[in-house]
Write a protein that holds these residues in place. Sequence first.
Motif, short mmCIF file in Angstrom:
data_model
loop_
_atom_site.label_atom_id
_atom_site.label_comp_id
_atom_site.label_asym_id
_atom_site.label_seq_id
_atom_site.Cartn_x
_atom_site.Cartn_y
_atom_site.Cartn_z
N VAL A 255 0.83 -1.38 0.05
CA VAL A 255 -0.14 0.00 -0.07
C VAL A 255 0.88 1.20 0.01
O VAL A 255 0.72 2.28 -0.79
CB VAL A 255 -0.94 -0.13 1.16
CG1 VAL A 255 -1.65 1.52 1.28
CG2 VAL A 255 -2.22 -0.91 0.89
N PRO A 256 1.83 1.31 0.61
CA PRO A 256 2.69 2.57 0.75
C PRO A 256 3.51 2.60 -0.70
O PRO A 256 3.70 3.73 -1.22
CB PRO A 256 3.73 2.36 1.78
CG PRO A 256 3.41 1.35 2.71
CD PRO A 256 2.41 0.61 1.90
N GLU A 259 1.01 4.13 -3.00
CA GLU A 259 0.80 5.49 -2.59
C GLU A 259 2.03 6.54 -3.43
O GLU A 259 1.69 7.62 -3.73
CB GLU A 259 0.67 5.76 -1.25
CG GLU A 259 -0.64 5.12 -0.56
CD GLU A 259 -0.82 5.28 0.91
OE1 GLU A 259 0.50 5.50 1.62
OE2 GLU A 259 -1.74 4.98 1.49
N ASP A 262 1.50 6.56 -7.03
CA ASP A 262 0.46 7.56 -7.55
C ASP A 262 1.03 9.03 -7.56
O ASP A 262 0.24 9.87 -8.09
CB ASP A 262 -0.82 7.30 -6.88
CG ASP A 262 -1.53 5.82 -6.97
OD1 ASP A 262 -0.90 5.34 -8.11
OD2 ASP A 262 -2.36 5.48 -6.18
N ARG A 263 2.36 9.31 -7.09
CA ARG A 263 2.33 10.66 -6.87
C ARG A 263 2.75 11.37 -8.28
O ARG A 263 2.52 12.62 -8.58
CB ARG A 263 3.67 10.90 -6.26
CG ARG A 263 3.33 10.61 -4.68
CD ARG A 263 4.88 10.86 -3.81
NE ARG A 263 4.51 10.43 -2.47
CZ ARG A 263 5.75 10.70 -1.58
NH1 ARG A 263 6.65 11.15 -2.10
NH2 ARG A 263 5.36 10.08 -0.40
N ASP A 297 11.62 11.61 -3.44
CA ASP A 297 10.81 10.05 -3.88
C ASP A 297 11.70 9.00 -3.72
O ASP A 297 11.44 7.96 -3.39
CB ASP A 297 10.10 10.22 -4.97
CG ASP A 297 9.07 11.11 -5.04
OD1 ASP A 297 8.56 11.50 -3.87
OD2 ASP A 297 8.31 11.64 -6.12
#
Length: 319
Positions: A255-256, A259, A262-263, A297
Amino acid sequence: MAGFSAEHERVVERLRDGMVSGVLSFPLTSFTENGDLDPDSYRAYLAAQLATAPGAVFPACGTGEFSALDEDEYRAVVTATVEIADGRLPVVAGVGYGWAQALRFARIAEEAGADALLVLPHYLVEAPESGLVEQLRRIATGTRLPLIAYQRGPVAFTPEGLRAIAAIPTVIGLKDGHSDLDRLQRLTLAAPDGFLFFNGAATAEIQARAYATVGVPAYSSAVHAFAPEIADACFAALRSGDEATVTKLLRDFYVPLVELRDRVPGYAVSLVKAAARLRGLPVGPVRAPLTDPGPTDLAALEHLLDTGLALVGATRRPA
């Protein structure tokens, strides 16, 4: 399945066996720092990937930056994959764009010795379902290789359309990237016996449990491209019903990762390649229009990679 040749039946059986034995590998394509194809690095990277025994290998597809390869590069990638796989597992090469261009790539893959083709969504235009069916029919008439359709983006089939493509003698399966489980259940019910279905969501492990409930347990894994230890641990936990391990991996790693993915548009490939580089794997940068992640990132990805590897007892440097 009716109408299949013995050769195509063998491909279907090998894929079916692979689907239950491991994740489906979609390898990265290696480039040099100045953006040239790096065949030697690709061979070294792919050999390490295949040593982990995935269920099948899909070169030059989305994760492999198919859309950034010219025909000579595509030939080199598929040829190397067939040689390194050496018959141990099926090789399914990506083809795409319009049907005429897809056929040019299909013929290259056929000459290189690929076992089957994954037909990626066509380029740019919207089309009615009858056109989607005709696209596959035209590709099928120009190559002896069996085809797997990929519905994602502008490609989405109804049960009627599924029956139409399944009636094409060399179309053996469908990879789904829409994650519309109501539609997918209808498609599986409309399909003839033996037709193959694959979970092709962007980070398929997130939805693997849900897909399995509608009869589609097989999935591709982008994580396998940089951390086969994590991908294999999740696959094993899913298959054995180890819900605690699946939940922990999803909550603390997958999940992380989604996330973070999706940035920025294109991170579904760019992050995967960056993570591979963090592990010392020889894959190089992405090609434009994709962009490599920036320092912030990249730092987040590095922390997440270490977390995921720690969860399965692995280290940064692969064995």
